[in-house]
Scaffold this active site. Structure first.
Site, PDB file in Angstrom:
ATOM      1  CE  LYS A 147      85.912  47.204 -10.063  1.00  0.00           C
ATOM      2  NZ  LYS A 147      85.934  46.538 -11.173  1.00  0.00           N
ATOM      3  NE  ARG A 182      81.638  50.613 -13.712  1.00  0.00           N
ATOM      4  CZ  ARG A 182      81.700  49.222 -13.960  1.00  0.00           C
ATOM      5  NH1 ARG A 182      81.100  49.245 -11.734  1.00  0.00           N
ATOM      6  NH2 ARG A 182      82.465  48.331 -13.758  1.00  0.00           N
ATOM      7  NE  ARG A 206      83.587  38.868 -13.180  1.00  0.00           N
ATOM      8  CZ  ARG A 206      83.967  40.073 -13.587  1.00  0.00           C
ATOM      9  NH1 ARG A 206      84.601  40.569 -12.029  1.00  0.00           N
ATOM     10  NH2 ARG A 206      83.911  40.514 -14.347  1.00  0.00           N
ATOM     11  NE  ARG A 226      78.829  40.288 -14.205  1.00  0.00           N
ATOM     12  CZ  ARG A 226      80.227  41.189 -13.617  1.00  0.00           C
ATOM     13  NH1 ARG A 226      80.585  40.840 -13.039  1.00  0.00           N
ATOM     14  NH2 ARG A 226      80.867  42.317 -14.875  1.00  0.00           N
ATOM     15  NE  ARG A 286      82.559  43.870 -18.248  1.00  0.00           N
ATOM     16  CZ  ARG A 286      82.153  42.823 -17.754  1.00  0.00           C
ATOM     17  NH1 ARG A 286      82.286  41.896 -18.688  1.00  0.00           N
ATOM     18  NH2 ARG A 286      82.549  42.745 -16.629  1.00  0.00           N
TER      19      ARG A 286
HETATM   20  P1  ADP Z   1      83.127  44.825 -13.409  1.00  0.00           P
HETATM   21  O1  ADP Z   1      82.897  43.851 -12.474  1.00  0.00           O
HETATM   22  O2  ADP Z   1      83.415  44.261 -14.433  1.00  0.00           O
HETATM   23  O3  ADP Z   1      83.706  45.589 -13.353  1.00  0.00           O
HETATM   24  P2  ADP Z   1      80.104  45.477 -12.955  1.00  0.00           P
HETATM   25  O4  ADP Z   1      79.851  44.156 -12.342  1.00  0.00           O
HETATM   26  O5  ADP Z   1      80.862  46.070 -11.500  1.00  0.00           O
HETATM   27  O6  ADP Z   1      81.193  44.945 -13.296  1.00  0.00           O
HETATM   28  O7  ADP Z   1      78.971  46.280 -13.408  1.00  0.00           O
HETATM   29  C1  ADP Z   1      78.461  44.547 -14.475  1.00  0.00           C
HETATM   30  C2  ADP Z   1      77.535  46.337 -15.446  1.00  0.00           C
HETATM   31  O8  ADP Z   1      76.568  46.926 -14.098  1.00  0.00           O
HETATM   32  C3  ADP Z   1      78.715  47.238 -16.093  1.00  0.00           C
HETATM   33  O9  ADP Z   1      79.671  46.928 -16.839  1.00  0.00           O
HETATM   34  C4  ADP Z   1      77.922  48.696 -16.319  1.00  0.00           C
HETATM   35  O10 ADP Z   1      76.518  47.746 -17.237  1.00  0.00           O
HETATM   36  C5  ADP Z   1      76.854  48.563 -15.384  1.00  0.00           C
HETATM   37  N1  ADP Z   1      77.620  48.960 -14.485  1.00  0.00           N
HETATM   38  C6  ADP Z   1      77.642  48.874 -12.615  1.00  0.00           C
HETATM   39  N2  ADP Z   1      78.153  50.026 -11.492  1.00  0.00           N
HETATM   40  C7  ADP Z   1      77.552  50.988 -12.716  1.00  0.00           C
HETATM   41  C8  ADP Z   1      77.603  51.729 -12.405  1.00  0.00           C
HETATM   42  N3  ADP Z   1      78.629  52.378 -11.034  1.00  0.00           N
HETATM   43  N4  ADP Z   1      77.410  52.542 -13.548  1.00  0.00           N
HETATM   44  C9  ADP Z   1      77.279  52.664 -14.508  1.00  0.00           C
HETATM   45  N5  ADP Z   1      77.300  51.559 -14.750  1.00  0.00           N
HETATM   46  C10 ADP Z   1      77.140  50.189 -14.520  1.00  0.00           C
HETATM   47  P1  ADP Z   2      85.630  42.878 -10.347  1.00  0.00           P
HETATM   48  O1  ADP Z   2      85.031  42.558  -9.156  1.00  0.00           O
HETATM   49  O2  ADP Z   2      87.496  44.579 -10.304  1.00  0.00           O
HETATM   50  O3  ADP Z   2      85.711  42.760 -11.049  1.00  0.00           O
HETATM   51  P2  ADP Z   2      86.741  40.018  -9.549  1.00  0.00           P
HETATM   52  O4  ADP Z   2      87.131  40.793  -8.372  1.00  0.00           O
HETATM   53  O5  ADP Z   2      85.464  39.698  -9.463  1.00  0.00           O
HETATM   54  O6  ADP Z   2      86.597  41.493 -10.171  1.00  0.00           O
HETATM   55  O7  ADP Z   2      88.380  39.293 -10.159  1.00  0.00           O
HETATM   56  C1  ADP Z   2      88.256  38.960 -11.307  1.00  0.00           C
HETATM   57  C2  ADP Z   2      88.895  37.466 -11.568  1.00  0.00           C
HETATM   58  O8  ADP Z   2      89.455  37.409 -11.367  1.00  0.00           O
HETATM   59  C3  ADP Z   2      87.830  37.104 -11.080  1.00  0.00           C
HETATM   60  O9  ADP Z   2      87.478  35.231 -11.204  1.00  0.00           O
HETATM   61  C4  ADP Z   2      89.164  36.802  -9.590  1.00  0.00           C
HETATM   62  O10 ADP Z   2      88.695  35.513  -8.698  1.00  0.00           O
HETATM   63  C5  ADP Z   2      90.084  36.641 -10.408  1.00  0.00           C
HETATM   64  N1  ADP Z   2      90.996  37.500  -9.500  1.00  0.00           N
HETATM   65  C6  ADP Z   2      91.441  38.902  -8.673  1.00  0.00           C
HETATM   66  N2  ADP Z   2      92.324  39.321  -7.826  1.00  0.00           N
HETATM   67  C7  ADP Z   2      92.712  38.566  -8.438  1.00  0.00           C
HETATM   68  C8  ADP Z   2      94.397  38.620  -8.377  1.00  0.00           C
HETATM   69  N3  ADP Z   2      95.145  39.380  -7.154  1.00  0.00           N
HETATM   70  N4  ADP Z   2      95.173  37.553  -8.982  1.00  0.00           N
HETATM   71  C9  ADP Z   2      94.930  36.558  -9.836  1.00  0.00           C
HETATM   72  N5  ADP Z   2      93.311  36.680 -10.405  1.00  0.00           N
HETATM   73  C10 ADP Z   2      92.987  38.124  -9.705  1.00  0.00           C
END
Ligand code: ADP
Ligand code: ADP
Ligand code: ZN
Length: 217
Positions: free
Chosen positions: A13, A88, A127, A161, A172
């Site tokens: 995302k 979420r 990541r 992170r 998660r």
């Molecule tokens: P990821 O990229 O791995 O999906 P995020 O960066 O979006 O993770 O979120 C990191 C953490 O922040 C989540 O595990 C949760 O604890 C919190 N968080 C982020 N967005 C939300 C949301 N919309 N509702 C509840 N918790 C959230």
């Molecule tokens: P999210 O925001 O959904 O938690 P990220 O965009 O941070 O996910 O992506 C998670 C990890 O996977 C990052 O290190 C990113 O570089 C890698 N990644 C993202 N999209 C792809 C893909 N299509 N194929 C392989 N690796 C990916």
């Protein structure tokens, strides 16, 4: 245009949101990034969120809804925005519907990025991001062109992170399946859900999303 990127942790995302921000001029609103800033700043919100985040649990709806409600009032959101990591839960989705109604705005699409659970652990544990411009990278999947140097800003400082470890990822993913996946039928029923294959190459996923967004414009 107002678009939600929906998918499990590690689906891509943030990666795609950063690209769409550049190509379409839609500002990326990441509740995860906002909460991490609040934690580093030691603000009230940060203090409330910290333990949940470290445990891989969702923070309360009240906190994130409050953050987003304030954020979308800002000027840079007037041309539209891209929600990354919000909503979420169904309660968050309902709160978003109300917020948009009150501001005479409407949601254009919800893009679901489908990725199998098995690859998510690898994506998340590999990541890292640029400490200066927040550009995202991966140990194997997306390395900077020059080793140790950010492609976009030249920085040599990177962050990992605290919650990007194997144990937290499991928690998660459970939160995703239990609390977030119910949003799929919620938005499907509204005719807003568009599905892309998040297992594809990063460029290919961008192409799929651009096609979805192009069809809306
Ligand atoms: P990821 O990229 O791995 O999906 P995020 O960066 O979006 O993770 O979120 C990191 C953490 O922040 C989540 O595990 C949760 O604890 C919190 N968080 C982020 N967005 C939300 C949301 N919309 N509702 C509840 N918790 C959230
Ligand atoms: P999210 O925001 O959904 O938690 P990220 O965009 O941070 O996910 O992506 C998670 C990890 O996977 C990052 O290190 C990113 O570089 C890698 N990644 C993202 N999209 C792809 C893909 N299509 N194929 C392989 N690796 C990916
Ligand atoms: Zn950088």
């Amino acid at each position: 245009m107002i678009v939600i990127l929906l998918g499990p942790p590690g689906a891509g995302k943030g990666t795609q949101a950063q690209r769409i921000e550049k190509s379409q001029g839609l500002v990326q609103l990441s509740t995860g990034d906002m909460l991490r800033s609040a934690v580093s700043a030691g603000s009230e919100v940060g203090k409330l969120a910290k333990d949940f985040m470290e445990a891989g649990k969702l923070v309360t709806d009240e906190i994130v809804v409050g953050i987003i409600a304030e954020r979308i009032e800002e000027d840079d959101c007037k041309q539209g925005f891209l929600l990354d990591g919000f909503p979420r839960t169904v309660a968050q989705a309902e709160a978003l519907d109300n917020m948009l109604d009150q501001n005479d705005l409407k949601l254009d699409a919800v893009v679901e990025m489908q990725v199998n659970d098995e690859v998510l652990v690898d994506r998340i544990t590999g990541r890292y991001t640029c400490a200066d411009c927040n550009a995202g990278y991966h140990d194997k999947n997306l390395k900077p062109k020059v080793d140790g140097v950010c492609d976009y800003c030249g920085s040599t400082n990177f962050n990992r992170r605290a919650d990007d470890n194997r144990e937290t990822v499991i928690s998660r993913l459970e939160s995703y399946h239990a609390q977030t996946a119910p949003l799929l039928p919620y938005y499907e029923a509204k005719g807003l859900l568009k599905v892309v294959d998040g297992m594809a190459d990063i460029d290919d996923v961008s192409t799929q999303i651009n096609e979805v967004l192009g069809a809306l414009a």
